[in-house]
Scaffold this motif. Structure first.
Motif, PDB file in Angstrom:
ATOM      1  N   GLY A  15      35.736  -5.073  37.326  1.00 54.21           N
ATOM      2  CA  GLY A  15      35.849  -6.791  37.731  1.00 54.21           C
ATOM      3  C   GLY A  15      33.749  -6.823  37.469  1.00 54.21           C
ATOM      4  N   GLY A  16      32.864  -5.801  37.843  1.00 55.80           N
ATOM      5  CA  GLY A  16      31.897  -6.252  37.652  1.00 55.80           C
ATOM      6  C   GLY A  16      30.779  -7.098  36.093  1.00 55.80           C
ATOM      7  N   SER A  17      30.115  -7.556  36.096  1.00 52.40           N
ATOM      8  CA  SER A  17      29.511  -7.781  34.847  1.00 52.40           C
ATOM      9  C   SER A  17      28.638  -7.071  34.040  1.00 52.40           C
ATOM     10  N   LEU A  18      27.928  -7.371  32.615  1.00 56.28           N
ATOM     11  CA  LEU A  18      27.404  -6.635  31.484  1.00 56.28           C
ATOM     12  C   LEU A  18      27.110  -7.971  30.668  1.00 56.28           C
ATOM     13  N   LYS A  19      25.321  -7.780  29.843  1.00 59.51           N
ATOM     14  CA  LYS A  19      24.882  -8.541  29.095  1.00 59.51           C
ATOM     15  C   LYS A  19      24.579  -7.769  28.342  1.00 59.51           C
ATOM     16  N   LEU A  20      24.912  -7.500  27.047  1.00 57.13           N
ATOM     17  CA  LEU A  20      24.348  -6.809  26.379  1.00 57.13           C
ATOM     18  C   LEU A  20      23.801  -7.350  24.758  1.00 57.13           C
ATOM     19  N   SER A  21      22.606  -7.296  24.233  1.00 58.08           N
ATOM     20  CA  SER A  21      21.874  -7.847  23.724  1.00 58.08           C
ATOM     21  C   SER A  21      21.170  -7.171  22.466  1.00 58.08           C
ATOM     22  N   CYS A  22      21.961  -7.669  21.216  1.00 62.23           N
ATOM     23  CA  CYS A  22      21.042  -7.117  19.727  1.00 62.23           C
ATOM     24  C   CYS A  22      19.822  -7.788  18.869  1.00 62.23           C
ATOM     25  N   ALA A  23      19.071  -7.564  18.640  1.00 66.03           N
ATOM     26  CA  ALA A  23      18.230  -8.059  17.894  1.00 66.03           C
ATOM     27  C   ALA A  23      17.808  -7.550  17.084  1.00 66.03           C
ATOM     28  N   ALA A  24      17.745  -8.426  15.472  1.00 63.84           N
ATOM     29  CA  ALA A  24      17.434  -7.620  14.382  1.00 63.84           C
ATOM     30  C   ALA A  24      15.721  -8.650  13.277  1.00 63.84           C
ATOM     31  N   SER A  25      15.121  -7.451  13.282  1.00 66.62           N
ATOM     32  CA  SER A  25      13.594  -7.395  13.169  1.00 66.62           C
ATOM     33  C   SER A  25      13.947  -7.203  11.133  1.00 66.62           C
ATOM     34  N   GLY A  26      12.650  -7.353  10.679  1.00 65.88           N
ATOM     35  CA  GLY A  26      11.695  -7.066   9.384  1.00 65.88           C
ATOM     36  C   GLY A  26      12.204  -7.618   8.578  1.00 65.88           C
ATOM     37  N   ARG A  27      12.544  -7.513   6.942  1.00 64.70           N
ATOM     38  CA  ARG A  27      12.525  -8.603   6.204  1.00 64.70           C
ATOM     39  C   ARG A  27      14.258  -8.996   6.343  1.00 64.70           C
ATOM     40  N   ILE A  28      14.254 -10.683   6.816  1.00 68.44           N
ATOM     41  CA  ILE A  28      15.574 -10.770   7.264  1.00 68.44           C
ATOM     42  C   ILE A  28      15.413 -12.644   6.253  1.00 68.44           C
ATOM     43  N   PHE A  29      16.643 -12.553   5.462  1.00 70.78           N
ATOM     44  CA  PHE A  29      15.859 -14.016   4.454  1.00 70.78           C
ATOM     45  C   PHE A  29      17.210 -14.584   5.692  1.00 70.78           C
ATOM     46  N   SER A  30      18.542 -14.514   5.572  1.00 75.12           N
ATOM     47  CA  SER A  30      19.306 -15.539   6.358  1.00 75.12           C
ATOM     48  C   SER A  30      20.756 -13.399   7.102  1.00 75.12           C
ATOM     49  N   ILE A  31      20.705 -14.291   8.580  1.00 69.88           N
ATOM     50  CA  ILE A  31      22.092 -13.636   8.549  1.00 69.88           C
ATOM     51  C   ILE A  31      23.623 -14.074   8.378  1.00 69.88           C
ATOM     52  N   GLY A  32      24.813 -13.346   8.331  1.00 68.56           N
ATOM     53  CA  GLY A  32      25.796 -13.915   8.645  1.00 68.56           C
ATOM     54  C   GLY A  32      26.735 -13.621   9.594  1.00 68.56           C
ATOM     55  N   ASP A  33      28.092 -13.438   9.436  1.00 65.94           N
ATOM     56  CA  ASP A  33      28.560 -12.817  10.817  1.00 65.94           C
ATOM     57  C   ASP A  33      28.247 -11.629  11.473  1.00 65.94           C
ATOM     58  N   MET A  34      28.168 -11.440  12.329  1.00 67.97           N
ATOM     59  CA  MET A  34      27.649 -10.989  13.867  1.00 67.97           C
ATOM     60  C   MET A  34      28.926 -10.334  14.030  1.00 67.97           C
ATOM     61  N   ARG A  35      28.861  -8.810  14.880  1.00 68.39           N
ATOM     62  CA  ARG A  35      29.794  -8.527  14.921  1.00 68.39           C
ATOM     63  C   ARG A  35      29.522  -7.591  16.476  1.00 68.39           C
ATOM     64  N   TRP A  36      30.515  -7.055  17.088  1.00 65.21           N
ATOM     65  CA  TRP A  36      30.237  -5.902  18.443  1.00 65.21           C
ATOM     66  C   TRP A  36      31.392  -5.024  18.106  1.00 65.21           C
ATOM     67  N   HIS A  37      30.971  -4.147  18.260  1.00 70.39           N
ATOM     68  CA  HIS A  37      32.006  -2.775  18.006  1.00 70.39           C
ATOM     69  C   HIS A  37      32.386  -2.570  19.086  1.00 70.39           C
ATOM     70  N   ARG A  38      33.208  -1.390  19.354  1.00 71.07           N
ATOM     71  CA  ARG A  38      32.853  -0.630  20.356  1.00 71.07           C
ATOM     72  C   ARG A  38      33.713   0.483  20.130  1.00 71.07           C
ATOM     73  N   GLN A  39      33.698   2.052  20.339  1.00 71.55           N
ATOM     74  CA  GLN A  39      34.451   2.850  20.580  1.00 71.55           C
ATOM     75  C   GLN A  39      34.245   3.641  22.010  1.00 71.55           C
ATOM     76  N   PRO A  40      35.987   3.937  22.487  1.00 73.67           N
ATOM     77  CA  PRO A  40      36.128   4.531  23.503  1.00 73.67           C
ATOM     78  C   PRO A  40      35.538   6.806  22.746  1.00 73.67           C
ATOM     79  N   PRO A  41      35.650   6.400  24.506  1.00 68.77           N
ATOM     80  CA  PRO A  41      35.328   8.281  23.769  1.00 68.77           C
ATOM     81  C   PRO A  41      36.734   8.747  23.334  1.00 68.77           C
ATOM     82  N   GLY A  42      36.535   9.795  22.534  1.00 62.25           N
ATOM     83  CA  GLY A  42      38.200  10.206  21.868  1.00 62.25           C
ATOM     84  C   GLY A  42      38.466   9.417  21.002  1.00 62.25           C
ATOM     85  N   LYS A  43      38.321   7.877  20.992  1.00 58.00           N
ATOM     86  CA  LYS A  43      39.277   7.024  19.365  1.00 58.00           C
ATOM     87  C   LYS A  43      38.015   6.557  18.854  1.00 58.00           C
ATOM     88  N   GLU A  44      38.623   5.491  17.902  1.00 54.86           N
ATOM     89  CA  GLU A  44      37.810   4.948  16.832  1.00 54.86           C
ATOM     90  C   GLU A  44      37.408   4.138  16.555  1.00 54.86           C
TER      91      GLU A  44
END
Length: 122
Positions: A15-44
């Motif tokens: 019932g609670g909340s959490l905020k995840l962040s992902c920051a990209a750095s380095g040699r970057i011209f542009s970024i297209g799609d951004m995704r979040w994936h997850r892998q539960p224990p024992g699963k794909e």
């Protein structure tokens, strides 16, 4: 060289909340799609949410109405706001970005974050 750094994982009660962040750095011209994936224990690994460069979003059915993906193109960051979390949301969460490193590149390459653990438990 491109680096993706994730933050914000941890232990949260159902019932609670959490905020995840992902920051990209380095040699970057542009970024297209951004995704979040997850892998539960024992699963794909599974896709959770996608946001296009123009802000279009898609969500996996089990998180619709609870999770919100957003991006800041100026800062090369993507976030995942997780609300009303459930025990089934327990997983390692990974960001995945489509990145063009140079203007001369005619395609995107995929880059993965290192993963951040989210545990939902009372």
């Amino acid at each position: 060289q491109v680096q993706l750094v994730e933050s914000g994982g941890g232990l949260v009660q159902p019932g609670g909340s959490l905020k995840l962040s992902c920051a990209a750095s380095g040699r970057i011209f542009s970024i297209g799609d951004m995704r979040w994936h997850r892998q539960p224990p024992g699963k794909e690994r599974e896709l959770v949410a996608v946001i296009t460069r123009d802000g279009g979003t898609r969500y996996e059915d089990s998180v619709k109405g609870r999770f919100t993906i957003s991006r800041d193109n100026a800062k090369n960051t993507v976030t995942l706001q997780m609300d009303s979390v459930k025990t089934d949301d327990t997983a390692v969460y990974y960001c995945k970005l489509d990145i063009r490193r140079y203007a001369s590149d005619n395609h995107f390459n995929y880059y993965w974050g290192q993963g951040t653990q989210v545990t939902v438990s009372s």
